[in-house]
Design an enzyme around this catalytic site. Sequence first.
Site, PDB file in Angstrom:
ATOM      1  N   GLY A  12       0.804  -1.198   0.176  1.00 38.03           N
ATOM      2  CA  GLY A  12       0.031   0.027  -0.109  1.00 38.03           C
ATOM      3  C   GLY A  12       0.884   1.295  -0.012  1.00 38.03           C
ATOM      4  O   GLY A  12       0.403   2.387  -0.810  1.00 38.03           O
ATOM      5  N   ASN A 102      -2.775 -10.677  -2.574  1.00 34.06           N
ATOM      6  CA  ASN A 102      -2.303 -12.078  -2.881  1.00 34.06           C
ATOM      7  C   ASN A 102      -3.580 -13.161  -2.473  1.00 34.06           C
ATOM      8  O   ASN A 102      -4.191 -12.744  -1.653  1.00 34.06           O
ATOM      9  CB  ASN A 102      -1.202 -12.594  -2.074  1.00 34.06           C
ATOM     10  CG  ASN A 102       0.132 -12.121  -2.920  1.00 34.06           C
ATOM     11  OD1 ASN A 102       0.177 -12.016  -3.985  1.00 34.06           O
ATOM     12  ND2 ASN A 102       1.517 -12.088  -2.220  1.00 34.06           N
ATOM     13  N   LYS A 205      -0.241 -15.797 -10.727  1.00 33.00           N
ATOM     14  CA  LYS A 205       0.567 -15.246  -9.703  1.00 33.00           C
ATOM     15  C   LYS A 205       0.623 -16.264  -8.523  1.00 33.00           C
ATOM     16  O   LYS A 205       1.652 -16.921  -7.933  1.00 33.00           O
ATOM     17  CB  LYS A 205       0.433 -13.886  -9.043  1.00 33.00           C
ATOM     18  CG  LYS A 205       1.131 -13.682  -7.907  1.00 33.00           C
ATOM     19  CD  LYS A 205       1.632 -12.161  -7.889  1.00 33.00           C
ATOM     20  CE  LYS A 205       2.664 -12.372  -6.562  1.00 33.00           C
ATOM     21  NZ  LYS A 205       2.472 -11.534  -5.819  1.00 33.00           N
TER      22      LYS A 205
HETATM   23  N1  LIG Z   1       5.272  -7.309   0.636  1.00 33.78           N
HETATM   24  C1  LIG Z   1       5.237  -7.875  -0.604  1.00 33.78           C
HETATM   25  O1  LIG Z   1       6.315  -7.974  -1.120  1.00 33.78           O
HETATM   26  C2  LIG Z   1       3.966  -8.392  -1.291  1.00 33.78           C
HETATM   27  C3  LIG Z   1       2.944  -8.400  -0.737  1.00 33.78           C
HETATM   28  N2  LIG Z   1       1.760  -8.928  -1.354  1.00 33.78           N
HETATM   29  C4  LIG Z   1       0.395  -8.958  -0.842  1.00 33.78           C
HETATM   30  O2  LIG Z   1      -0.180  -7.560  -0.770  1.00 33.78           O
HETATM   31  C5  LIG Z   1      -0.982  -7.595   0.427  1.00 33.78           C
HETATM   32  C6  LIG Z   1      -0.538  -6.613   1.338  1.00 33.78           C
HETATM   33  O3  LIG Z   1       0.617  -7.176   1.886  1.00 33.78           O
HETATM   34  P1  LIG Z   1       1.702  -6.128   2.483  1.00 33.78           P
HETATM   35  O4  LIG Z   1       1.904  -4.839   1.929  1.00 33.78           O
HETATM   36  O5  LIG Z   1       3.083  -6.964   2.678  1.00 33.78           O
HETATM   37  O6  LIG Z   1       1.257  -6.235   3.944  1.00 33.78           O
HETATM   38  P2  LIG Z   1       1.611  -5.105   5.208  1.00 33.78           P
HETATM   39  O7  LIG Z   1       1.203  -5.761   6.602  1.00 33.78           O
HETATM   40  O8  LIG Z   1       2.980  -4.608   5.226  1.00 33.78           O
HETATM   41  O9  LIG Z   1       0.606  -4.089   5.084  1.00 33.78           O
HETATM   42  C7  LIG Z   1      -0.862  -3.818   5.405  1.00 33.78           C
HETATM   43  C8  LIG Z   1      -1.093  -2.479   6.284  1.00 33.78           C
HETATM   44  O10 LIG Z   1      -2.468  -2.544   6.351  1.00 33.78           O
HETATM   45  C9  LIG Z   1      -2.572  -1.943   7.643  1.00 33.78           C
HETATM   46  N3  LIG Z   1      -3.990  -2.104   8.018  1.00 33.78           N
HETATM   47  C10 LIG Z   1      -4.524  -3.406   8.161  1.00 33.78           C
HETATM   48  N4  LIG Z   1      -5.935  -3.323   8.608  1.00 33.78           N
HETATM   49  C11 LIG Z   1      -5.942  -1.661   8.867  1.00 33.78           C
HETATM   50  C12 LIG Z   1      -7.178  -1.053   9.441  1.00 33.78           C
HETATM   51  N5  LIG Z   1      -8.284  -1.652   9.622  1.00 33.78           N
HETATM   52  N6  LIG Z   1      -6.724   0.179   9.683  1.00 33.78           N
HETATM   53  C13 LIG Z   1      -5.599   0.804   9.120  1.00 33.78           C
HETATM   54  N7  LIG Z   1      -4.562  -0.066   8.664  1.00 33.78           N
HETATM   55  C14 LIG Z   1      -4.845  -1.309   8.529  1.00 33.78           C
HETATM   56  C15 LIG Z   1      -1.610  -2.870   8.517  1.00 33.78           C
HETATM   57  O11 LIG Z   1      -1.311  -2.262   9.761  1.00 33.78           O
HETATM   58  P3  LIG Z   1      -0.760  -3.071  10.918  1.00 33.78           P
HETATM   59  O12 LIG Z   1       0.778  -3.538  10.410  1.00 33.78           O
HETATM   60  O13 LIG Z   1      -0.934  -2.373  12.175  1.00 33.78           O
HETATM   61  O14 LIG Z   1      -1.508  -4.634  10.875  1.00 33.78           O
HETATM   62  C16 LIG Z   1      -0.367  -2.760   7.476  1.00 33.78           C
HETATM   63  O15 LIG Z   1       0.251  -1.411   7.797  1.00 33.78           O
HETATM   64  C17 LIG Z   1      -1.215  -8.953   0.993  1.00 33.78           C
HETATM   65  O16 LIG Z   1      -2.117  -9.813   0.383  1.00 33.78           O
HETATM   66  C18 LIG Z   1       0.220  -9.494   0.339  1.00 33.78           C
HETATM   67  O17 LIG Z   1       0.167 -10.955   0.211  1.00 33.78           O
HETATM   68  C19 LIG Z   1       1.809  -8.945  -2.575  1.00 33.78           C
HETATM   69  C20 LIG Z   1       2.945  -9.178  -3.436  1.00 33.78           C
HETATM   70  C21 LIG Z   1       4.304  -8.830  -2.786  1.00 33.78           C
HETATM   71  C1  LIG Z   2       7.259 -13.320  -3.056  1.00 30.38           C
HETATM   72  C2  LIG Z   2       6.227 -12.218  -3.761  1.00 30.38           C
HETATM   73  C3  LIG Z   2       6.798 -10.945  -3.777  1.00 30.38           C
HETATM   74  C4  LIG Z   2       6.029 -12.715  -5.027  1.00 30.38           C
HETATM   75  O1  LIG Z   2       6.174 -14.092  -5.453  1.00 30.38           O
HETATM   76  C5  LIG Z   2       4.960 -11.942  -2.925  1.00 30.38           C
HETATM   77  O2  LIG Z   2       4.179 -12.070  -3.488  1.00 30.38           O
HETATM   78  C6  LIG Z   2       5.228 -11.720  -1.340  1.00 30.38           C
HETATM   79  O3  LIG Z   2       5.940 -11.342  -0.744  1.00 30.38           O
HETATM   80  O4  LIG Z   2       3.852 -12.010  -0.832  1.00 30.38           O
END
Ligand SMILES: NC(=O)C1=CN([C@@H]2O[C@H](COP(=O)(O)OP(=O)(O)OC[C@H]3O[C@@H](n4cnc5c(N)ncnc54)[C@H](OP(=O)(O)O)[C@@H]3O)[C@@H](O)[C@H]2O)C=CC1
Ligand SMILES: CC(C)(CO)C(=O)C(=O)O
Length: 328
Positions: A12, A102, A205
């Site tokens: 995000g 994801n 993916k």
């Molecule tokens: N990181 C990566 O490399 C990748 C991730 N993804 C996917 O993307 C999605 C997001 O993952 P990712 O960004 O890593 O997750 P993160 O945990 O880094 O981010 C999610 C964020 O949302 C916040 N949040 C959740 N609920 C609320 C709420 N009700 N109010 C305010 N804030 C909220 C969390 O806060 P808090 O930490 O306090 O819970 C956290 O900061 C997942 O489905 C993941 O599988 C896909 C590709 C790659």
């Molecule tokens: C590993 C990656 C970047 C893609 O395969 C992913 O989706 C995750 O970290 O959740």
Amino acid sequence: MKVCVFGAGAIGGHVAARLVRGGAEVSVVARGATLAAIREKGITVAARDAEFRAEVAASDDPAALGPQDFVVVTVKGHQLGGVAEAIGPLLRADTPVAFVMNGIPWWYFDRHGGALDGTALPALDPGGAMRRAVGVERTVGGVVYSACTITAPGRIEVENEKSRVVLGWPGGGMDGRLAALAAALEAGGMGCPVVPDIRREVWAKLVSNLSNGPLCLLSRQGIGPTLEDEAARAAARAGLAEGVAIARGLGIVLEMDVAARVEASRSVAHKPSILQDMEAGKAIEMEAMLVQPLALARMAGVETPVLDLLVGLSRKAAEATGQYAPAA
Ligand SMILES: NC(=O)C1=CN([C@@H]2O[C@H](COP(=O)(O)OP(=O)(O)OC[C@H]3O[C@@H](n4cnc5c(N)ncnc54)[C@H](OP(=O)(O)O)[C@@H]3O)[C@@H](O)[C@H]2O)C=CC1
Ligand SMILES: CC(C)(CO)C(=O)C(=O)O
């Protein structure tokens, strides 16, 4: 264009910062240390193409941000319940909501057509809370390719060369709102194709997450280091092939050279987000990414012995430390 990103974590935060760079008026729903850091110094992205800082409005109260032209949800699957409760003030009657996450999305069988059309997935949307709060009419599917890690609150490091978000309405089609969001992301340096069949992208993916994710949870290492082991590579190939078979059982034919994909993954040092969460002692996003795909395999009559073992052991490991997260 006024866009709110709900959940300013790794993905995000990256998406929000790219949208700012692309000229959108961006706000984020964030909380805790992330909210404090973003309010104080914005979002910093360190990527291969650029290191930059983006200023956004940030709040833990969607009412303070008000109605939007577009909302992008980027939380973990088990956090969707909290989003459903809070998202209302961000929505006008026609505000689209893209779920850029994801795994199997809660709306997977909506606008699907055929015998499974409309099948609800209560494990991904308990009590139908998201269906009520957002509904399928305004829902946009999203798949993100961006290997992101939070190195400090509000600071995101991106490992891959060029990130992209793939978007699509569950029923296909294009409209001006989607085109505007895609244009802003592209202008900000993140690819954003809009596709007619977003479920194909989900599976294209997901098959990698399904095979690599559990292997990395079990090895406690990033993808490349895990795949140095020949037995792990064999398991990854078998897991990928089973993922492709599940997709085919659900009517999606993926043209994929599984051996080549596993070889390509060997150069990826990134720790998958589920491993990052395990190491941080957080709840692990198992339901949408690992458990439900196998439930869908059963629905489609596809056998998945390798994935059953990998996911089963990962689930045990997460349960043992109290980190298994069923849907919220
Ligand atoms: N990181 C990566 O490399 C990748 C991730 N993804 C996917 O993307 C999605 C997001 O993952 P990712 O960004 O890593 O997750 P993160 O945990 O880094 O981010 C999610 C964020 O949302 C916040 N949040 C959740 N609920 C609320 C709420 N009700 N109010 C305010 N804030 C909220 C969390 O806060 P808090 O930490 O306090 O819970 C956290 O900061 C997942 O489905 C993941 O599988 C896909 C590709 C790659
Ligand atoms: C590993 C990656 C970047 C893609 O395969 C992913 O989706 C995750 O970290 O959740």
